[in-house]
Design a protein around this motif. Structure first.
Motif: not given
Length: 327
Positions: A147-165
């Motif tokens: 959470i701390d890293y993501a707040k300091k680096n917005p948009g830098k992290l990417n997450y994968g999912s099985s698709g939209n929805g």
């Protein structure tokens, strides 16, 4: 005088009437008369695939026919579901449906079918909470650090999912809503391909059910951060729940259930459900599920249909309230 359904008919009429009365029984007795196919609406490696392969061998022995697993990923489950709907509706073609595309996707994307009306439930097989993991070479060890890293680096992290929805998409968007972070969404055709890219360091994290993650957690490739469930998993006793890290309401369970065409005969549905219930009562089956971070949770046809409807209603409200959109 004792009345029979064929009383007063000619011999030919009586034989025809008897045949009609016996037809449903005969169909029930002859089912299945060829291979059963379980269509997995995702690539190999995900929990839908693992659930299908866990049930296929014992189900084959119980039914006396081969049970094949056919992976058809794409469209966040729509490709596999349409393959089942296009097959003969006689109970020989099944779908390993999962909660994400069955109860969440319809609120976000337009599907060419209605999962609640065009498909009928047979039995739930596995249930499991979502687990968030990061690739270990990222160096993040806890949810607080993420959470701390993501707040300091917005948009830098990417997450994968099985698709939209998908359930992974919604689970991570809910995490972002609760933590006030921005993490870029990369949709895939299934959790199996998501995991491949996470191993290859093409993305930083994913949220999915534990069975497909356990080998990589155990090998040290993935670091688990949080369990999106009401309690810790026996297979991951050191990983906290959302509530334990201050994310009240971060609970996203997934289920994996056998379905088939809505027009399939009740006798076929009941036969498979009965055999699945027996298989799932075996201690070894339950223990295997638990070791993977899942629960062998049998729910029969009628109860599963009602449960899916309640899940559809529940997640529709969550998606609207959290303003979750398909990318």
């Amino acid at each position: 005088m004792h009345y029979t359904p064929t009383a007063g008919l000619s011999r030919r009429q009586a034989l025809a009437a008897a045949a009609l009365l016996a037809a449903p029984w005969a169909r029930a007795q002859s089912f299945p008369d060829r291979q059963i196919t379980i269509v997995v609406p995702a690539p190999p490696g995900g929990t839908a695939d693992i659930s299908s392969r866990a049930i296929s061998d014992p189900l084959s022995k119980a039914l006396g026919q081969p049970v094949a697993v056919d992976n058809r990923g794409g469209g966040n489950g729509a490709v596999g579901a349409q393959a089942v709907l296009a097959a003969r509706p006689d109970g020989h073609t099944l779908l390993m449906a999962y909660s994400g595309f069955h109860c969440m996707s319809p609120h976000l994307v337009k599907l060419p079918y209605d999962p609640l009306k065009d498909l009928q439930a047979i039995a739930n097989v596995y249930s499991a909470p979502q687990v968030m993991v990061v690739r270990s070479n990222l160096g993040i060890k806890t949810a607080a650090e993420l959470i701390d890293y993501a707040k300091k680096n917005p948009g830098k992290l990417n997450y994968g999912s099985s698709g939209n929805g998908s359930v992974q998409h919604i689970a991570t968007e809910l995490f972002k809503q609760l933590t006030g972070t921005f993490i870029t969404h990369i949709p895939y055709r299934g959790s199996g391909t998501t995991i491949i890219d996470l191993l290859a360091s093409q993305i930083e994290l994913t949220v999915t059910t534990a069975p497909s993650l356990m080998p990589h957690i155990q090998s040290g490739k993935f670091t688990p951060l949080v369990v999106a469930g009401p309690r810790r998993l026996a297979s991951l006793p050191n990983v906290p729940t959302g509530a334990e890290i201050g994310l009240k309401g971060y609970e996203v369970d997934a289920w994996f259930a056998l379905y088939t065409h809505a027009q399939a005969p009740k006798a076929a549905v009941d036969r498979i459900a009965s055999e699945v219930q027996k298989i799932m009562a075996v201690p070894a089956f339950k223990e295997r599920a638990s070791s993977l971070g899942a629960e062998a949770n049998y729910i029969g046809p009628r109860e599963m249909m009602a449960y899916a409807q309640s899940e559809y209603d529940k997640w529709g409200k969550v998606i609207k309230t959290a303003n979750i959109k398909a990318d």
